[in-house]
Enzyme design. Structure first.
Site, PDB file in Angstrom:
ATOM      1  N   CYS A  51       0.860  -1.187   0.000  1.00  0.00           N
ATOM      2  CA  CYS A  51       0.000   0.000   0.000  1.00  0.00           C
ATOM      3  C   CYS A  51       0.893   1.232   0.000  1.00  0.00           C
ATOM      4  O   CYS A  51       1.662   1.436  -0.921  1.00  0.00           O
ATOM      5  CB  CYS A  51      -0.971  -0.027   1.176  1.00  0.00           C
ATOM      6  SG  CYS A  51      -0.192  -0.157   2.780  1.00  0.00           S
TER       7      CYS A  51
ATOM      8  N   ARG B  49      -2.084  -0.748   5.494  1.00  0.00           N
ATOM      9  CA  ARG B  49      -3.327  -1.274   4.939  1.00  0.00           C
ATOM     10  C   ARG B  49      -3.103  -2.655   4.336  1.00  0.00           C
ATOM     11  O   ARG B  49      -3.967  -3.509   4.373  1.00  0.00           O
ATOM     12  CB  ARG B  49      -3.867  -0.316   3.864  1.00  0.00           C
ATOM     13  CG  ARG B  49      -4.500   0.926   4.422  1.00  0.00           C
ATOM     14  CD  ARG B  49      -4.825   1.922   3.320  1.00  0.00           C
ATOM     15  NE  ARG B  49      -3.640   2.622   2.834  1.00  0.00           N
ATOM     16  CZ  ARG B  49      -3.670   3.569   1.897  1.00  0.00           C
ATOM     17  NH1 ARG B  49      -4.813   3.894   1.338  1.00  0.00           N
ATOM     18  NH2 ARG B  49      -2.561   4.167   1.516  1.00  0.00           N
TER      19      ARG B  49
END
Lengths: 141, 299
Positions: free
Chosen positions: B247, B252
């Protein structure tokens, strides 16, 4: 570029305590963020979203007779964002247009929080400040 | 001693149901010897405004990262951190957090770099716990420090570095950022500060599957059938193929890493924590822009 006395006060207040206590001070700021008046809380469409913040924070600026009135809101589940909004509110609300436009863009970095919160958070508060200044510039023309 | 597993039938459909606990299970097991509950949030103030009774806080930013190297803690610091939180090597650790457990799964990933055996996620995290009206407290958790052993961190299986990614080009990659970050689109408006990588776009060949698609609105994980449809059918990922997720800085993507590894049973998923903040600024690496996955062949 200069600071307001309230902004200076926040810097000193945060600098005078340990890093752990600094988080406590931030929680007090988060609690102190004023609620929106009905004309905005009932019309969220009037508010500008601060995209730089991960949490939904919205702001609106009014300029009346050369004075800036600041409206900021962020959810209770985002206390850091609320704290930042509250610090900016204290620093800039009721100040003159000139004072806000000339306000130091590096103020967020001077709060002594860069080690405690993530770079993305610091970007969020810078985003809030930049948007406040832009709205003031637009509305004072 | 590990604490009993959550036999919730809703979890049974996942490849590794042992890594999840429900709010009911946690409420029933709070205070049991051998169980430590950890809160790990994106918002550093949230824990102090109220947390699950007895939970300790681990902050992803100040506790898990090395302040000098761009890296995670070494074994000695990890041992000191976990000892200070009263966690023993054979304890069951349940992690929960804000924002769909985004940082909770990141903390779990770091625990796994150190091979902590029994780490589980509270399905739905802080949001569901509070939405169900369950108790939170501002009472300071009193911790009896433990003596966590010094473990050498093993980056080889769960973590990918930029050279690994370069060598992997052409293989399955998952970009879990927002579609705007993936395409390289930017908001070029005056006074809108931006920071991050030098260039916008994605790693050539990467599928765009935003991480939060794996979670429901309330933060709980989607069902096995929904996850199968998203990752296997729509995006054509192969559970047996070596896969790398990334990410912006690897937070994430640890959520997606968790979903692929434990809920769908992928055999080899690594998290590229250098992610776009590294790749998007590196000299002599290719990028792709726009909505297509793109490809790259070294000349």
């Amino acid at each position: 570029m200069s600071l307001t006395s309230n902004a200076q006060q926040s810097i000193e207040e945060l600098a005078s305590v340990s890093e752990t206590d600094r988080l406590e001070v931030l929680i007090e700021y988060a609690d102190a963020l004023p609620d929106l008046p009905a004309r905005y809380s009932e019309h969220p469409d009037l508010l500008e979203r601060v995209e730089e913040c991960q949490s939904p924070v919205f702001l609106f600026v009014e300029v009346n007779d050369g004075r800036v009135e600041l409206f900021l809101t962020a959810p209770k589940e985002a206390p850091t964002t609320r704290a930042f909004a509250s610090i900016l509110h204290k620093a800039l609300d009721s100040q003159s247009v000139e004072t806000v436009l000339g306000f130091d863009d590096d103020f967020p970095e001077r709060l002594g929080l860069t080690r405690l919160v993530s770079p993305l958070r610091m970007r969020g508060i810078r985003g809030m400040l930049a948007r406040i200044k832009r709205q003031v510039a637009e509305k004072s023309q | 001693m590990p604490v009993e597993l959550d036999s919730n039938p809703e979890f049974a459909e996942y490849a590794h149901p042992e890594v999840l606990v429900s709010t009911d299970w946690l409420a029933d097991n709070l205070g049991k010897p051998g169980l430590v509950v950890v809160e790990s949030d994106e918002d550093v103030l949230l824990y102090a405004t109220g947390h699950i009774q007895g939970a300790v806080k681990i902050d992803w930013h100040t506790d898990l990262n090395d302040p000098v190297l761009r890296d995670y803690l070494q074994g000695k610091e990890f041992a000191a951190l976990l000892s200070s939180r009263g966690i023993k090597r054979d304890d069951t650790v349940v992690i929960y957090g804000d924002n769909k457990n985004w940082w909770a799964t990141y903390a779990l990933w770091v625990f796994k770099l150190f091979g902590h055996q029994d780490v589980r996620i509270l399905d739905g995290g802080r949001e569901v716990w509070i939405a169900e009206g369950r108790q939170i407290t501002t009472e300071v958790t009193v911790v009896e420090p433990s003596d966590y052993p010094v473990i050498v961190r093993d980056d080889s299986k769960l973590r990918a570095f930029r050279d690994d990614v370069l060598a992997h080009l052409g293989g399955p990659l998952v970009d879990v950022r927002s579609p705007q970050e993936y395409t390289g689109e930017r908001t070029h408006m005056p006074n809108y500060p931006e920071e991050g990588a030098l260039r916008g776009g994605h790693i050539p060949g990467a599928a765009s599957i935003p991480w939060s698609k794996a979670a429901q609105e309330n933060g709980r994980f989607r069902s096995r059938a929904e996850l199968n449809e998203l990752y296997l059918e729509t995006e054509q990922l192969d559970p047996t193929a070596a896969t790398i997720a990334y990410c912006r800085i690897g937070e994430r993507s640890s959520h997606t890493w968790f979903v692929l590894t434990y809920l769908l049973g992928f055999s080899n998923v690594r998290n590229y924590d250098g992610s776009w903040t590294e790749w998007g600024s590196l000299v002599r690496v290719p990028i792709a822009v726009g909505p297509e996955r793109g490809s790259y062949a070294a000349s």
